[in-house]
Design an enzyme around this catalytic site. Sequence first.
Site, mmCIF file in Angstrom:
data_model
loop_
_atom_site.group_PDB
_atom_site.id
_atom_site.type_symbol
_atom_site.label_atom_id
_atom_site.label_comp_id
_atom_site.label_asym_id
_atom_site.label_seq_id
_atom_site.Cartn_x
_atom_site.Cartn_y
_atom_site.Cartn_z
ATOM 1 N N CYS A 146 -42.350 -91.971 39.334
ATOM 2 C CA CYS A 146 -41.045 -91.339 39.532
ATOM 3 C C CYS A 146 -40.844 -91.104 41.021
ATOM 4 O O CYS A 146 -41.412 -90.161 41.582
ATOM 5 C CB CYS A 146 -40.958 -90.022 38.756
ATOM 6 S SG CYS A 146 -39.388 -89.173 38.995
ATOM 7 N N GLY A 147 -40.059 -91.972 41.646
ATOM 8 C CA GLY A 147 -39.841 -91.845 43.076
ATOM 9 C C GLY A 147 -39.039 -90.616 43.438
ATOM 10 O O GLY A 147 -39.371 -89.899 44.401
ATOM 11 N N ASP A 203 -30.224 -92.314 35.181
ATOM 12 C CA ASP A 203 -30.667 -91.746 36.448
ATOM 13 C C ASP A 203 -29.450 -91.476 37.319
ATOM 14 O O ASP A 203 -28.671 -92.378 37.622
ATOM 15 C CB ASP A 203 -31.621 -92.708 37.161
ATOM 16 C CG ASP A 203 -32.455 -92.033 38.234
ATOM 17 O OD1 ASP A 203 -31.938 -91.114 38.899
ATOM 18 O OD2 ASP A 203 -33.628 -92.415 38.408
ATOM 19 N N GLY A 205 -35.900 -93.939 42.466
ATOM 20 C CA GLY A 205 -36.879 -94.212 43.509
ATOM 21 C C GLY A 205 -37.803 -95.375 43.211
ATOM 22 O O GLY A 205 -37.892 -96.335 43.988
#
Length: 337
Positions: A100-101, A262, A267
């Site tokens: 998960c960026g 999102d 990311g």
Amino acid sequence: MTTTVRTVDYHTAGEPFRIVAGALPPIPGDTVAERCATAVGPGGSAAAPRRGALDDIRRLLVQEPRGHAGMYGGFVVPPDDDGAHFGVLFWHKDGYSTACGHGTMALGAWAVDSGRVAAPDDGDAQVRIDVPSGRVTATVHRDSGRATGVTFRNVPARVGARKVPVATTLGLAEADIAHAGACYASVAARDLGLEVSRAALPDLVRAGREIRSALATHPATWHPDGPLLSGVYGVILHEELPDTPSGPHQRNVTVFADGQVDRSPCGSGTSARLALLAEDGRLGPGEDLLHESVTGTVFTGRILPGGVTEVTGTAYRTGEHAFTVDPHDALGVGFLL
């Protein structure tokens, strides 16, 4: 289950991230990846974890009335070794994710804001974090004692397959598959007669769910490190915008898990796009991808030698919470619509 759970909340480019740093039940495992497998539980999957004390906390925080179907967060856990500051288990409305960026950026800002990691008033501070897919870094950029941005350095990204035919109710499309801590399938929105806009979200979500299902068993979605990292996690529906002087400019919506959208440009999904653009010869050394979300927020990304990617954005604190469960509340940990 724990009846009071304290969180610190951030958003990264509009996408929420709820941080839990204490009061968790034991999570056996020697590494973050092993702890993630524990959280999923025997016989469960990342998108359908087994019920347990830890997953009750996840559901409490992500489900209504305390959360919502677009909520995202993480449990802070011990790192794999002393080379990292801490580890994290990422979660969303359906279960757990390996990368998960936007969450990594939020965790970097939180670690510096909270004093967990020392940082100068002016300059950069590196926050090293172990996640289920490996070790990542959030470099927090500071000016006059405040964070002005965060750069997420991901695990190496690689292309899995190109132009994989995939049928949807909106027509036939071609998917490009890339692994960037999680597996993403990229599809040009125009191939399905769509544009990346808020008005088109119902159709974009429907297409994302259909593409993810259609590619569920495709061999290019398999990761050599095993099932935890395998399978399509997110579908990136993207469109081209005029290039900037620094490089390509694209807008996307990433539909992940079971139809979750999102709000940020995503990311780790941006990492996947960078790997594909580099292979196409559209992104070289010193060039940046300007990557927009469906909400209009922006990340910038670049690719380094060895397939390593960097993605820069902003993360801001939105509040602190002490969530409770009244023992007389028939809704318990809540519900999803």
